[in-house]
Design a protein around this motif. Structure first.
Motif, PDB file in Angstrom:
ATOM      1  N   CYS A 442      44.812  45.532  46.482  1.00 33.16           N
ATOM      2  CA  CYS A 442      44.027  46.208  45.440  1.00 33.16           C
ATOM      3  C   CYS A 442      44.159  47.727  45.533  1.00 33.16           C
ATOM      4  O   CYS A 442      43.687  48.448  44.643  1.00 33.16           O
ATOM      5  CB  CYS A 442      42.548  45.817  45.555  1.00 33.16           C
ATOM      6  SG  CYS A 442      42.170  44.149  44.974  1.00 33.16           S
ATOM      7  N   TYR A 456      45.969  48.155  38.511  1.00 34.10           N
ATOM      8  CA  TYR A 456      44.821  47.518  37.851  1.00 34.10           C
ATOM      9  C   TYR A 456      44.514  46.129  38.410  1.00 34.10           C
ATOM     10  O   TYR A 456      43.781  45.350  37.801  1.00 34.10           O
ATOM     11  CB  TYR A 456      45.022  47.473  36.333  1.00 34.10           C
ATOM     12  CG  TYR A 456      46.200  46.677  35.818  1.00 34.10           C
ATOM     13  CD1 TYR A 456      46.088  45.304  35.578  1.00 34.10           C
ATOM     14  CD2 TYR A 456      47.419  47.282  35.556  1.00 34.10           C
ATOM     15  CE1 TYR A 456      47.150  44.571  35.094  1.00 34.10           C
ATOM     16  CE2 TYR A 456      48.492  46.560  35.066  1.00 34.10           C
ATOM     17  CZ  TYR A 456      48.353  45.203  34.836  1.00 34.10           C
ATOM     18  OH  TYR A 456      49.421  44.480  34.356  1.00 34.10           O
ATOM     19  N   VAL A 459      40.871  45.582  38.909  1.00 30.00           N
ATOM     20  CA  VAL A 459      40.169  45.372  37.641  1.00 30.00           C
ATOM     21  C   VAL A 459      40.273  43.915  37.217  1.00 30.00           C
ATOM     22  O   VAL A 459      39.268  43.263  36.886  1.00 30.00           O
ATOM     23  CB  VAL A 459      40.740  46.290  36.538  1.00 30.00           C
ATOM     24  CG1 VAL A 459      40.058  46.010  35.206  1.00 30.00           C
ATOM     25  CG2 VAL A 459      40.585  47.749  36.943  1.00 30.00           C
ATOM     26  N   ALA A 460      41.507  43.371  37.233  1.00 29.95           N
ATOM     27  CA  ALA A 460      41.716  41.989  36.797  1.00 29.95           C
ATOM     28  C   ALA A 460      41.000  40.995  37.712  1.00 29.95           C
ATOM     29  O   ALA A 460      40.331  40.065  37.246  1.00 29.95           O
ATOM     30  CB  ALA A 460      43.212  41.677  36.756  1.00 29.95           C
ATOM     31  N   GLY A 462      38.483  41.682  39.670  1.00 27.81           N
ATOM     32  CA  GLY A 462      37.047  41.907  39.533  1.00 27.81           C
ATOM     33  C   GLY A 462      36.467  41.239  38.295  1.00 27.81           C
ATOM     34  O   GLY A 462      35.368  40.673  38.344  1.00 27.81           O
ATOM     35  N   ILE A 463      37.223  41.284  37.191  1.00 27.04           N
ATOM     36  CA  ILE A 463      36.754  40.635  35.957  1.00 27.04           C
ATOM     37  C   ILE A 463      36.601  39.131  36.166  1.00 27.04           C
ATOM     38  O   ILE A 463      35.601  38.525  35.762  1.00 27.04           O
ATOM     39  CB  ILE A 463      37.723  40.921  34.790  1.00 27.04           C
ATOM     40  CG1 ILE A 463      37.599  42.389  34.366  1.00 27.04           C
ATOM     41  CG2 ILE A 463      37.449  39.999  33.611  1.00 27.04           C
ATOM     42  CD1 ILE A 463      38.637  42.810  33.339  1.00 27.04           C
TER      43      ILE A 463
END
Length: 520
Positions: A442, A456, A459-460, A462-463
């Motif tokens: 990460c 990112y 981000v991915a 985490g989503i």
């Protein structure tokens, strides 16, 4: 007259029935075919070729994870794989939650690994097309090639396992004999060879501009840790042996051996491939700064010339194509299993009556894989981010059931493949390693960090983490019960697809003897 012993087919179907499912998929894969799919998805030539430049610029114990997985799949051989294992191994009060979270991380990893493989192939096609021509690849053109490849994979996967089995045999030959010939040809034809000192002790940091890479900003250890992505991404996808266990004969042995053989054989072949390329580099500076922007292609041009490089890259691309094809096979089976248990809409719980293939989840996988590559239109690190997402998503889903089995060993009824006294030690090492790579992958890999070089991955991931946990507490906990015992419930006339039907049946006492077996 002695009663006739059940055959392998009957034993496989009986084991599946014990786990609560009927035989929907066609079970005609052997252990070799099961191994071949994982071997094809691992595809060392895919990971090493597409991420070779990343590895040069950033210059792990996957077998422990594989051993932990093999022991579990021997006990629980179903197409659902990790999310089903988590449900079986966890205590009743957290069973459905563990299954839900594991299923969504596995789905993320499955989609991302298909993206990484097939988008990597699109990049290889674009790059090879520039050799000896005036073609200039663009992000839009590469994305178009990627879409065409996904469509072709979807069409082939829609025709069921019979075509795939023959292509699987071809893939095994290509990835073993073909790649061996590739390496031998590279080593034999190279005009000069690098020294062992160069191959094994040279450290190069190409993560920043004008010598200001992460080895300066942080430390060489940070750069080396980031470089683990190449090998760790390459050794992913071995859960395909679990996802195809319902289509494999004698699955309690064939599936775990498929997992371990694919990792072991791939490790040997991978070491051979990377050494042959490193020893055959003719000019290191030209290789890493080539206008072609693909180090493997540049190495082959320096050795064989343009025509020879195109021929060998064609062999590589055919191997990568098979890898992407079987990656879609694996993720469509995982999504089918998850939909069957209510993790995805009922629409996707469908096996085509003619081709005996989960066609709807095949195209769902293709669509989601395309969406994950769309950021490549505005990001220079989109490919490495996709591979990081794939690696993290898959390994978290591998690690969660191993962790659950480590915490609650009393729920783990071992199958024929049993690690015995070493089981918990191996599980602990596997879990700690997965935590380490999740953190490392990460982190930023290019310096300076801006809109073009932002990783990112966090981000991915985490989503998906927020979605899995948030959706559970908001609504999924009200109806998702984890893997359902399809055979017994249907025999009692219960509509297992109707939200709340199973819970009502349990309250009424109809399913008192149909619960997933647990000691707690």
């Amino acid at each position: 007259m002695e009663p006739q012993k059940p055959g392998v087919q009957e034993q496989d179907e009986y084991k599946l029935a014990q786990l609560g499912y009927k035989q929907d998929l066609n079970r005609d894969w052997s252990m070799l075919h099961n191994f071949g799919v994982s071997f094809s998805i691992i595809s060392v030539i895919t990971g090493l070729t597409t991420l070779f430049g990343y590895g040069l610029n950033t210059g792990g114990p996957a077998m422990f994870v594989g051993l932990g997985m093999a022991e579990i799949v021997s006990a629980i051989p179903t197409s659902g794989g990790p999310y089903f294992w988590a449900a079986i191994l966890a205590p009743k009060h957290v069973s459905a939650f563990a299954s839900w979270v594991t299923g969504w991380f596995n789905l993320l990893g499955q989609v991302a690994v298909t993206t990484g493989i097939t988008f990597g192939l699109a990049n290889l096609i674009s790059t090879t097309a520039t050799v000896g021509t005036g073609y200039k690849p663009t992000a839009g053109a590469t994305l178009g090639i990627y879409a065409a490849l996904l469509v072709s994979h979807g069409i082939i996967n829609s025709f069921g396992v019979r075509i795939l089995r023959y292509l699987n045999n071809t893939s095994i030959i290509l990835h073993s004999v073909g790649i061996s010939c590739f390496c031998i040809a590279v080593l034999a034809k190279a005009p000069t060879h690098q020294s062992a000192k160069f191959v094994f002790s040279t450290f190069y940091d190409g993560t920043g501009e004008e010598g200001m890479g992460w080895s300066v900003r942080a430390s060489p250890a940070y750069v080396a840790a980031c470089g683990v992505l190449m090998s760790q991404y390459t050794i992913t996808g071995f859960d395909a042996s679990a996802h195809l266990s319902e289509e494999t004969r004698n699955a309690e042995w064939s599936a775990p051996l498929g997992v371990l053989m694919s990792i072991g054989v791939s490790a040997v072949f991978g070491f051979f491939v990377i050494l042959s390329l490193l020893f055959s580099i003719q000019d290191f500076d030209r290789t890493i700064s080539s206008d072609i922007e693909q180090p493997v292609v540049q190495i082959l041009i320096d050795i064989f010339g343009n025509a020879g490089a195109i021929v060998l890259m064609t062999l590589v691309m055919v191997c990568v194509y098979h890898c992407g094809l079987f990656s879609m096979t694996s993720n469509s089976r995982m999504m089918f299993g998850f939909a069957r248990d209510g993790g995805l809409p009922h629409f996707f719980n469908n096996v085509d009556a003619r081709f005996r293939s989960p066609i709807r989840t095949v195209w769902l996988g293709a669509f989601l894989s395309f969406l994950l590559a769309v950021p490549s239109l505005g990001s220079t690190v989109a490919f490495s981010a996709a591979t990081s997402i794939a690696t993290i998503g898959l390994y978290i889903s591998y690690g969660l059931p191993i962790l659950v089995g480590l915490i609650w060993p009393e729920n783990f009824e071992k199958g024929p493949f049993n690690l015995r006294f070493a089981s918990r030690i191996i599980a602990l090492v596997a879990v700690l390693w997965i935590i380490f790579i999740t953190i490392i992958f990460c982190l930023p890999t290019a310096n300076p960090v801006d809109s073009q070089t932002l990783n990112y991955t966090a981000v991915a991931v985490g989503i998906v983490a927020l979605w899995a946990v948030g959706s559970w507490f908001l609504w999924a906990r009200k109806w998702f019960t984890g893997p359902v015992r399809q055979i017994q419930a249907e025999r009692l006339g219960i509509d297992i697809q109707e939200p709340g039907a199973l819970e009502q049946a349990e309250e009424d006492g109809k399913l008192a003897n149909v619960e997933i077996s647990k000691t707690k």
